[in-house]
Structures are given as C-alpha cells and as structure tokens.
Design a protein around this motif. Structure first.
Motif, PDB file in Angstrom:
ATOM      1  N   SER A 180       0.853  -1.188   0.000  1.00 30.60           N
ATOM      2  CA  SER A 180       0.000   0.000   0.000  1.00 30.60           C
ATOM      3  C   SER A 180       0.886   1.235   0.000  1.00 30.60           C
ATOM      4  CB  SER A 180      -0.946   0.018   1.211  1.00 30.60           C
ATOM      5  OG  SER A 180      -0.224   0.095   2.422  1.00 30.60           O
ATOM      6  N   THR A 181       0.400   2.278  -0.623  1.00 31.04           N
ATOM      7  CA  THR A 181       1.130   3.542  -0.679  1.00 31.04           C
ATOM      8  C   THR A 181       0.209   4.667  -0.219  1.00 31.04           C
ATOM      9  OG1 THR A 181       2.557   2.844  -2.500  1.00 31.04           O
ATOM     10  CG2 THR A 181       2.304   5.198  -2.166  1.00 31.04           C
ATOM     11  N   ALA A 182       0.641   5.415   0.762  1.00 33.18           N
ATOM     12  CA  ALA A 182      -0.106   6.584   1.235  1.00 33.18           C
ATOM     13  C   ALA A 182       0.681   7.835   0.869  1.00 33.18           C
ATOM     14  CB  ALA A 182      -0.301   6.498   2.745  1.00 33.18           C
ATOM     15  N   TRP A 183      -0.027   8.925   0.614  1.00 33.12           N
ATOM     16  CA  TRP A 183       0.648  10.158   0.226  1.00 33.12           C
ATOM     17  C   TRP A 183       0.170  11.285   1.129  1.00 33.12           C
ATOM     18  CZ3 TRP A 183      -2.604   7.187  -2.596  1.00 33.12           C
ATOM     19  CH2 TRP A 183      -3.890   7.680  -2.831  1.00 33.12           C
ATOM     20  N   TYR A 184       1.104  12.178   1.461  1.00 30.04           N
ATOM     21  CA  TYR A 184       0.816  13.250   2.402  1.00 30.04           C
ATOM     22  C   TYR A 184       1.345  14.563   1.843  1.00 30.04           C
ATOM     23  CZ  TYR A 184       0.611   9.042   5.264  1.00 30.04           C
ATOM     24  OH  TYR A 184       0.327   7.784   5.734  1.00 30.04           O
ATOM     25  N   ARG A 185       0.446  15.538   1.709  1.00 27.02           N
ATOM     26  CA  ARG A 185       0.864  16.871   1.277  1.00 27.02           C
ATOM     27  C   ARG A 185       1.521  17.577   2.458  1.00 27.02           C
ATOM     28  NH1 ARG A 185      -0.940  20.039  -2.853  1.00 27.02           N
ATOM     29  NH2 ARG A 185      -2.783  18.729  -3.168  1.00 27.02           N
ATOM     30  N   VAL A 186       2.608  18.277   2.189  1.00 26.95           N
ATOM     31  CA  VAL A 186       3.300  19.042   3.225  1.00 26.95           C
ATOM     32  C   VAL A 186       3.064  20.523   2.958  1.00 26.95           C
ATOM     33  CG1 VAL A 186       5.530  19.580   4.278  1.00 26.95           C
ATOM     34  CG2 VAL A 186       5.049  17.252   3.488  1.00 26.95           C
ATOM     35  N   GLY A 187       2.552  21.212   3.961  1.00 33.29           N
ATOM     36  CA  GLY A 187       2.294  22.635   3.796  1.00 33.29           C
ATOM     37  C   GLY A 187       1.073  22.906   2.935  1.00 33.29           C
ATOM     38  N   THR A 188       1.010  24.130   2.366  1.00 33.68           N
ATOM     39  CA  THR A 188      -0.160  24.569   1.607  1.00 33.68           C
ATOM     40  C   THR A 188       0.101  24.648   0.105  1.00 33.68           C
ATOM     41  OG1 THR A 188       0.477  26.880   1.967  1.00 33.68           O
ATOM     42  CG2 THR A 188      -1.031  25.884   3.573  1.00 33.68           C
ATOM     43  N   SER A 189       1.274  24.250  -0.328  1.00 29.40           N
ATOM     44  CA  SER A 189       1.602  24.309  -1.749  1.00 29.40           C
ATOM     45  C   SER A 189       0.638  23.435  -2.553  1.00 29.40           C
ATOM     46  CB  SER A 189       3.043  23.836  -1.983  1.00 29.40           C
ATOM     47  OG  SER A 189       3.294  23.672  -3.365  1.00 29.40           O
ATOM     48  N   ARG A 190       0.307  23.873  -3.767  1.00 32.47           N
ATOM     49  CA  ARG A 190      -0.580  23.108  -4.642  1.00 32.47           C
ATOM     50  C   ARG A 190       0.218  22.326  -5.690  1.00 32.47           C
ATOM     51  NH1 ARG A 190      -4.260  22.403  -1.567  1.00 32.47           N
ATOM     52  NH2 ARG A 190      -5.453  21.535  -3.340  1.00 32.47           N
ATOM     53  N   THR A 191       1.505  22.153  -5.480  1.00 33.85           N
ATOM     54  CA  THR A 191       2.342  21.399  -6.423  1.00 33.85           C
ATOM     55  C   THR A 191       1.818  19.972  -6.572  1.00 33.85           C
ATOM     56  OG1 THR A 191       4.244  22.671  -5.627  1.00 33.85           O
ATOM     57  CG2 THR A 191       4.710  20.713  -6.958  1.00 33.85           C
ATOM     58  N   LYS A 192       1.701  19.526  -7.817  1.00 30.69           N
ATOM     59  CA  LYS A 192       1.181  18.189  -8.070  1.00 30.69           C
ATOM     60  C   LYS A 192       2.189  17.122  -7.647  1.00 30.69           C
ATOM     61  CE  LYS A 192      -1.805  19.472 -11.958  1.00 30.69           C
ATOM     62  NZ  LYS A 192      -2.102  19.218 -13.406  1.00 30.69           N
ATOM     63  N   GLN A 193       1.671  15.946  -7.326  1.00 30.64           N
ATOM     64  CA  GLN A 193       2.530  14.819  -6.949  1.00 30.64           C
ATOM     65  C   GLN A 193       3.456  14.442  -8.094  1.00 30.64           C
ATOM     66  OE1 GLN A 193       0.818  11.316  -5.080  1.00 30.64           O
ATOM     67  NE2 GLN A 193      -1.130  12.402  -4.823  1.00 30.64           N
ATOM     68  N   PRO A 194       4.705  14.063  -7.795  1.00 31.34           N
ATOM     69  CA  PRO A 194       5.618  13.623  -8.858  1.00 31.34           C
ATOM     70  C   PRO A 194       5.386  12.188  -9.303  1.00 31.34           C
ATOM     71  CG  PRO A 194       6.742  13.539  -6.759  1.00 31.34           C
ATOM     72  CD  PRO A 194       5.386  14.153  -6.488  1.00 31.34           C
ATOM     73  N   LEU A 195       4.698  11.389  -8.480  1.00 30.85           N
ATOM     74  CA  LEU A 195       4.546   9.967  -8.803  1.00 30.85           C
ATOM     75  C   LEU A 195       3.147   9.480  -8.394  1.00 30.85           C
ATOM     76  CD1 LEU A 195       6.646   8.063 -10.115  1.00 30.85           C
ATOM     77  CD2 LEU A 195       7.101   7.140  -7.846  1.00 30.85           C
ATOM     78  N   PRO A 196       2.093  10.102  -8.957  1.00 30.17           N
ATOM     79  CA  PRO A 196       0.736   9.722  -8.543  1.00 30.17           C
ATOM     80  C   PRO A 196       0.374   8.310  -8.992  1.00 30.17           C
ATOM     81  CG  PRO A 196       0.660  11.187 -10.436  1.00 30.17           C
ATOM     82  CD  PRO A 196       2.099  11.147  -9.988  1.00 30.17           C
ATOM     83  N   GLY A 197      -0.354   7.615  -8.141  1.00 26.83           N
ATOM     84  CA  GLY A 197      -0.865   6.301  -8.498  1.00 26.83           C
ATOM     85  C   GLY A 197       0.168   5.206  -8.579  1.00 26.83           C
ATOM     86  N   HIS A 198       1.346   5.432  -8.061  1.00 26.17           N
ATOM     87  CA  HIS A 198       2.430   4.466  -8.270  1.00 26.17           C
ATOM     88  C   HIS A 198       2.435   3.375  -7.214  1.00 26.17           C
ATOM     89  CE1 HIS A 198       4.512   6.000  -4.778  1.00 26.17           C
ATOM     90  NE2 HIS A 198       5.437   5.098  -4.943  1.00 26.17           N
ATOM     91  N   MET A 199       3.026   2.246  -7.573  1.00 26.84           N
ATOM     92  CA  MET A 199       3.356   1.181  -6.632  1.00 26.84           C
ATOM     93  C   MET A 199       4.802   0.779  -6.932  1.00 26.84           C
ATOM     94  SD  MET A 199       0.391   0.900  -5.123  1.00 26.84           S
ATOM     95  CE  MET A 199       0.265  -0.607  -4.191  1.00 26.84           C
ATOM     96  N   LEU A 200       5.474   0.180  -5.954  1.00 26.24           N
ATOM     97  CA  LEU A 200       6.865  -0.207  -6.167  1.00 26.24           C
ATOM     98  C   LEU A 200       7.004  -1.615  -6.727  1.00 26.24           C
ATOM     99  CD1 LEU A 200       8.688   1.245  -3.028  1.00 26.24           C
ATOM    100  CD2 LEU A 200       8.481   2.233  -5.314  1.00 26.24           C
TER     101      LEU A 200
END
Length: 454
Positions: free
Chosen positions: A420-440
């Motif tokens: 499973s992969t969880a993602w957490y935004r840090v701060g208020t920046s709206r920068t898009k994720q660099p690796l959305p939907g990924h698994m290892l």
C-alpha cells in the motif's frame, strides 16, 4: 472418527513441476554479484553457504544457532534469492527469511533494464554490495524507488554522489520537461519503541508457551492488546493460560489489557497432513492447519516438541507438543507513538533536500504481522504532516511505501507481497505529486482509496 479437511487446507506439497527458474531474480543476482570481483564474491558466497550448512546440522539437533553473518547480510539475501530462483539450490530455501527476500529480488530483476539507464545506479548497487552489505534493505529500497520513477516516464533519473561530512544531499534528482525534483529515500526500521513492544510481546508469549509445555497441554492463545504491551506484566498471558478449565471449555477474557481467548489445540488437521507430508515447523502452513486459517496481519509465536525430517531439519515429520500465541495491538497510544517516529524520520530526511527545487520523501516500511493498521496509521501520519515544518527545504510531498511480504498458504504459490502507498501533502503548496498512483512492486496503478493497495 475422522473429520475430512476442507479442500483449501487438505493439500500436500506438490511433488512435480519443481524445475522452474525465476529468470528475473537470477538476472538481479548476476548484476549485483558482477559489481565485486569474482574472487571476493566466491569467498563470500562460500562462507555464507558453509555457515548455513553448519547451522542446519545444529538445528537438526535442536540448537537454534544463527544462520548467517549479519555483517554480510547482502550475501545471505543473495544466497536465499538463488535458492528460491534455481531448482538446484531450492532445497536450501529457508522460508522464514526467504519469504521476504524473494519478492524484492524478483522486482529488482524486473526493473533491471530501467536501472541500467539511471545515472549512478551501478555505483549505488556496488556500494550495497560493499559498504552497505550489513544493511541491504536501505540500498535495495533506493534502487526500487529510482526504478519506479524511470518506469513512470521521468526522462532523467540520477543518483546524487555522496560527500559524507561535507554536504548533505538527496538520493536522487529527477527531471522531465517543465519539472525537476529532489528525492530522498528512507527505509524505516522499527523505532526503539516498536522494538520494545515486540520484545515485550515475545517474552509474554514465551511464558505462555512454558505454561503449556509444563502442563503437557497443547494450547492456542489469541489476544488483541488494548494497552501498550510493554506496560503490561510479563506474565499477563501466562496468567490467562493458568485460568483455562481442566475440561475442553475455552477461557475468554476482556479487561484493560486486552481481549482474548485460550483453548486446546485442534490436532486433527495437522496430524492428518503429517501422515503424508512434512511441515515446516512454525510456518504459516502449520498455523493454518492448527487454527483453520492464517492471517498475515497477526503476529504469531509457535513452540513445541517435534522430530525433524531426514535431510530437512526445518521440517517436522512428527509433532508431540505445540502451542501457538497470536496477537495484534489495538492500542491507540502505541499507534500514536509510531506516528511520532514517522515524523522524526521525515524530519531527518528533509535535511537532505535542497532549497532550489521541490522535494519528495519516500519512507519504506516493511509491515510484519500486526505492527500496522492501515486506516489508523494513515490518519495519524496525515496529522503529523499537516503541522510539519519543512524549514529551508522545499519538501512538498511524502510517500509512505508499506509492503508486507506474505507467508503464503496456497499450494501453488511460493512468494507474494501486499503493498500500500499513502501520500501526504506538506504545507499549503498546490504542487502536483511527482509519482501519482504508483506502486513499487507492480507497474500498474493500485486500487484507490485513502491510500493505494494491491
């Protein structure tokens, strides 16, 4: 009277079709071993095998000596990966260790064409085989993360050369048209708190096993701890076992420490299979036969008296006594303490990130048994990240990569991993994720939710 076993439990180990090879795994082994001299690797491989063969003889006599040299753990990993991947070596596959090694080496082999296009990957792998040989999980995780970015279309993925004592740097720089990031990888082991909890659980289980052995009564103890395990008396479970009635009734309890039950082992399924097959003592298969099912999210401890099979010292050909202790932690305080450890890992990792580009941190957790509960873990980690101060770095996202190697119980399955992969935004920046939907461990996207799963 004999009661027939259900079809999903009644199988015996397959005797044919065992000549298969795992070519991906063998490719990964060949690549890694090519990064040291033939003479050096020959010496290390021979030493690893000799120690293992000597340990097998000791285990056959009931003496549980160490199986490998922890100072060269990568040699042990490769030894077990080769035992899994090649039929000539398969009799020496040690499942209690190999079950977590095989899926990782298979994935490295699958990623190998991509890894060979990544700047610095060979140097990072060579360090894994030399300076990092006592802690191979760190280097392997870095390679898997780098391979994931390359597979997901990042045009340039490069390991950043280290300058110890002079400058802190991230593990990777990744670039594609219009975007560039710094990536830091942290393979998180158990915190000191989690280790203390685990040690306390094992000591508690050992005393329960001793009560069962002394009484000559094979027993099962199952508990969900509500309190922090280390805060409970070490004889908490042993005291429950002593309350079991002399007849066949189970003993159940529900108190501040937890909720649980003690009952007599149901021998028949195990004894029926042992008439036709040998069973790895303490394995998921043995637990399945004793309890009717095996649940990978539960921690287990198995003890007993048994006779090793000829030439297979880890397999029981007969069992005269067995006890099983199964536990999970439902303590909210324990979960909170683990989330604080997560925040500490992120704090140290963010110091590696530069201030001239957005940064992302991957934290790799190997979830073993009941040491993590997805929903609660995710919520508490998200709370920690909402108030996290990235300071001089431009940390924008944190990925929690959780993988649980599985002790499989299916007849035609030998290695598996849940991820499973969880993602957490840090701060208020709206920068898009660099690796959305990924698994290892797979190329496809996971099943969406509050975190991705497969």
């Amino acid at each position: 009277m004999s009661v027939p076993l259900s079809e999903d439990v009644a199988w015996i180990a397959q005797r044919h079709g065992q000549d298969w090879r795992d070519e991906s795994m063998l490719a990964a082994i060949d690549w890694l071993t090519s990064l040291v001299t033939r003479e050096e690797w020959g010496r290390r491989a021979a030493a690893t095998d000799a120690r293992f063969q000597a340990a097998k003889s000791e285990w056959a006599l009931g003496r549980r000596v160490p199986l490998f040299d922890p100072e060269d753990a990568i040699a042990w990993y490769i030894h077990q990966a080769r035992c899994y991947a090649h039929p000539a070596n398969r009799p020496d596959f040690f499942e209690p260790e190999g079950y977590r090694i095989a899926p990782v080496f298979r994935r490295l082999g699958q990623l190998l064409p991509d890894l060979k296009t990544i700047d610095g990957a060979e140097e990072r792998a060579a360090r894994l085989m030399t300076k990092g040989k006592s802690q191979p999980d760190d280097g392997i995780f870095e390679l898997m993360v780098a391979g994931a970015y390359r597979r997901r279309g990042w045009e340039r993925v490069a390991f950043v050369p280290e300058v110890p004592g002079i400058e802190q740097r991230p593990d990777l720089y990744i670039d594609r048209t219009g975007s560039r990031w710094a990536v830091e990888c942290k393979r998180a082991g158990r915190s000191g708190y989690a280790r203390d909890q685990r040690i306390a659980s094992e000591r508690m289980a050992a005393l329960a096993h001793e009560v069962s052995r002394t009484a000559g009564r094979p027993l099962v103890v199952m508990v969900r701890f509500a309190a922090e395990v280390a805060a409970l008396p070490v004889d908490y479970l042993a005291e429950k076992v002593n309350r079991l009635p002399d007849d066949t009734r189970p003993y159940e309890w529900d108190d501040e420490g937890g909720v649980g039950v003690v009952f007599d082992v149901m021998w028949q399924p195990l004894l029926q299979i042992l008439q036709r097959d040998d069973i790895y003592f303490g394995s998921s298969r043995m637990i399945q036969l004793l309890l009717g099912q095996y649940e990978p999210s539960v921690d287990f401890s198995v003890a007993g008296e048994w006779i090793p099979a000829d030439g297979r010292p880890f397999h029981a050909t007969s069992v005269s006594h067995v006890s099983v202790v199964a536990w999970t932690s439902m303590s909210s305080e324990a979960a909170r303490r683990k989330a604080q450890h997560f925040r500490g890992v992120i704090g140290r990792a963010s110091e590696q990130l530069p201030g001239d580009r957005p940064g992302v941190i991957h934290v790799g957790y190997e979830a073993v048994g009941g040491n993590s509960v997805d929903g609660l873990r995710h919520r508490l980690n998200a709370e920690q990240m909402r108030t996290f101060d990235a300071r001089e770095s431009k940390l924008r996202w944190v990925y929690g990569n959780y993988f649980m190697p599985e002790h499989v119980t299916a007849r035609n399955e030998s290695a598996a991993v849940s991820e499973s992969t969880a993602w957490y935004r840090v701060g208020t920046s709206r920068t898009k994720q660099p690796l959305p939907g990924h698994m290892l461990f797979i190329d496809e996207e996971g099943q969406p939710g509050s975190h991705l799963t497969r």
